[in-house]
Design a protein around this motif. Structure first.
Motif, PDB file in Angstrom:
ATOM      1  N   ALA A 181       0.784  -1.337  -0.003  1.00 42.08           N
ATOM      2  CA  ALA A 181      -0.013   0.148   0.034  1.00 42.08           C
ATOM      3  C   ALA A 181       0.608   1.224   0.067  1.00 42.08           C
ATOM      4  O   ALA A 181       0.561   2.070  -0.719  1.00 42.08           O
ATOM      5  N   TRP A 182       1.900   1.374   0.655  1.00 43.57           N
ATOM      6  CA  TRP A 182       2.852   2.359   0.649  1.00 43.57           C
ATOM      7  C   TRP A 182       3.536   2.677  -0.697  1.00 43.57           C
ATOM      8  O   TRP A 182       3.401   3.693  -1.151  1.00 43.57           O
ATOM      9  N   MET A 183       3.808   1.522  -1.349  1.00 43.20           N
ATOM     10  CA  MET A 183       4.374   1.613  -2.659  1.00 43.20           C
ATOM     11  C   MET A 183       3.413   2.176  -3.604  1.00 43.20           C
ATOM     12  O   MET A 183       3.810   2.946  -4.384  1.00 43.20           O
ATOM     13  N   ARG A 184       2.014   1.759  -3.414  1.00 43.46           N
ATOM     14  CA  ARG A 184       1.037   2.405  -4.417  1.00 43.46           C
ATOM     15  C   ARG A 184       0.786   3.772  -4.125  1.00 43.46           C
ATOM     16  O   ARG A 184       0.655   4.501  -5.015  1.00 43.46           O
ATOM     17  N   ARG A 185       0.876   4.252  -2.982  1.00 46.51           N
ATOM     18  CA  ARG A 185       0.727   5.835  -2.750  1.00 46.51           C
ATOM     19  C   ARG A 185       1.873   6.437  -3.073  1.00 46.51           C
ATOM     20  O   ARG A 185       1.748   7.810  -3.209  1.00 46.51           O
ATOM     21  N   LYS A 186       3.132   6.182  -2.955  1.00 45.14           N
ATOM     22  CA  LYS A 186       4.044   6.809  -3.710  1.00 45.14           C
ATOM     23  C   LYS A 186       4.167   7.429  -5.053  1.00 45.14           C
ATOM     24  O   LYS A 186       3.922   6.418  -5.955  1.00 45.14           O
ATOM     25  N   PRO A 187       4.756   8.447  -5.409  1.00 41.79           N
ATOM     26  CA  PRO A 187       4.448   9.328  -6.568  1.00 41.79           C
ATOM     27  C   PRO A 187       5.622   8.540  -7.229  1.00 41.79           C
ATOM     28  O   PRO A 187       6.688   8.208  -6.708  1.00 41.79           O
ATOM     29  N   PRO A 188       5.490   8.218  -8.576  1.00 40.44           N
ATOM     30  CA  PRO A 188       6.554   7.502  -9.529  1.00 40.44           C
ATOM     31  C   PRO A 188       7.424   8.504  -9.926  1.00 40.44           C
ATOM     32  O   PRO A 188       7.380   9.732  -9.751  1.00 40.44           O
TER      33      PRO A 188
END
Length: 191
Positions: A181-188
């Motif tokens: 979930a943290w990785m999905r929220r992180k901007p690319p």
């Protein structure tokens, strides 16, 4: 000439070639060294005896200074000739004295710790036996006992604050962190 009186200076009458030589002057009598005040009462004979005694003392003091290194050397030789048994006996006696002093100091510290005395107070304890040391410790405590305080005079005791949390725990509800979930929220990011 035999009827001539003897000179009053205490010298023998001149004889031989000295009697004929008119330029001859007899040597001056040796003057005694200056004397400290109060020696005038001794008279001439006493002054000479005192001067002789002082000179003898100076000679003996000089001789003593010369002999001191020899006495020290003699003592070293005597020590080197002692048997092993004598040397060991001396070392044993010295060790026993040190052990007795250490035992006394240890007993003093034990009594002081049991009676609640400071190390400075323990050093002042006097006595040879445990009973004597305990009696002295009781007297010392009585002399330096703090005055009794009432409950109102005592400082308030602080209670620990409850529910403290370390800073490593997040402020969330305590659920385990989901890395996906943290990785999905992180901007690319672009490389």
């Amino acid at each position: 000439m035999a009827d001539e009186p003897t000179p009053t200076t205490g010298e023998a009458p001149a004889t031989g070639t000295d009697a004929i030589d008119p330029t001859f002057t007899p040597p001056a009598p040796a003057e005694p060294p200056p004397s400290p005040p109060g020696d005038e009462q001794l008279g001439e004979g006493g002054m000479r005896a005192l001067a002789a005694e002082r000179e003898a003392r100076r000679g003996l003091e000089k001789r003593l200074k010369e002999l001191e290194p020899l006495a020290q050397k003699y003592q070293e030789i005597q020590d080197s000739q002692k048997s092993d048994l004598e040397r060991l006996t001396e070392r044993l006696t010295a060790a026993e004295q040190r052990a007795q002093q250490a035992e006394s100091a240890g007993l003093r510290m034990q009594v002081a710790a049991a009676k609640g005395l400071t190390p400075e107070q323990a050093a002042r304890l006097q006595g040879a036996t445990r009973d004597e040391l305990e009696a002295d410790a009781d007297q010392l405590r009585a002399l330096f006992a703090p005055p009794e305080q009432s409950a109102s005079e005592r400082p308030p005791q602080r209670t620990p604050v409850e529910m403290l949390r370390p800073g490593a725990i997040p402020d969330s509800d305590g659920a385990a962190a989901d890395m996906n979930a943290w990785m999905r929220r992180k901007p690319p990011t672009t490389n």
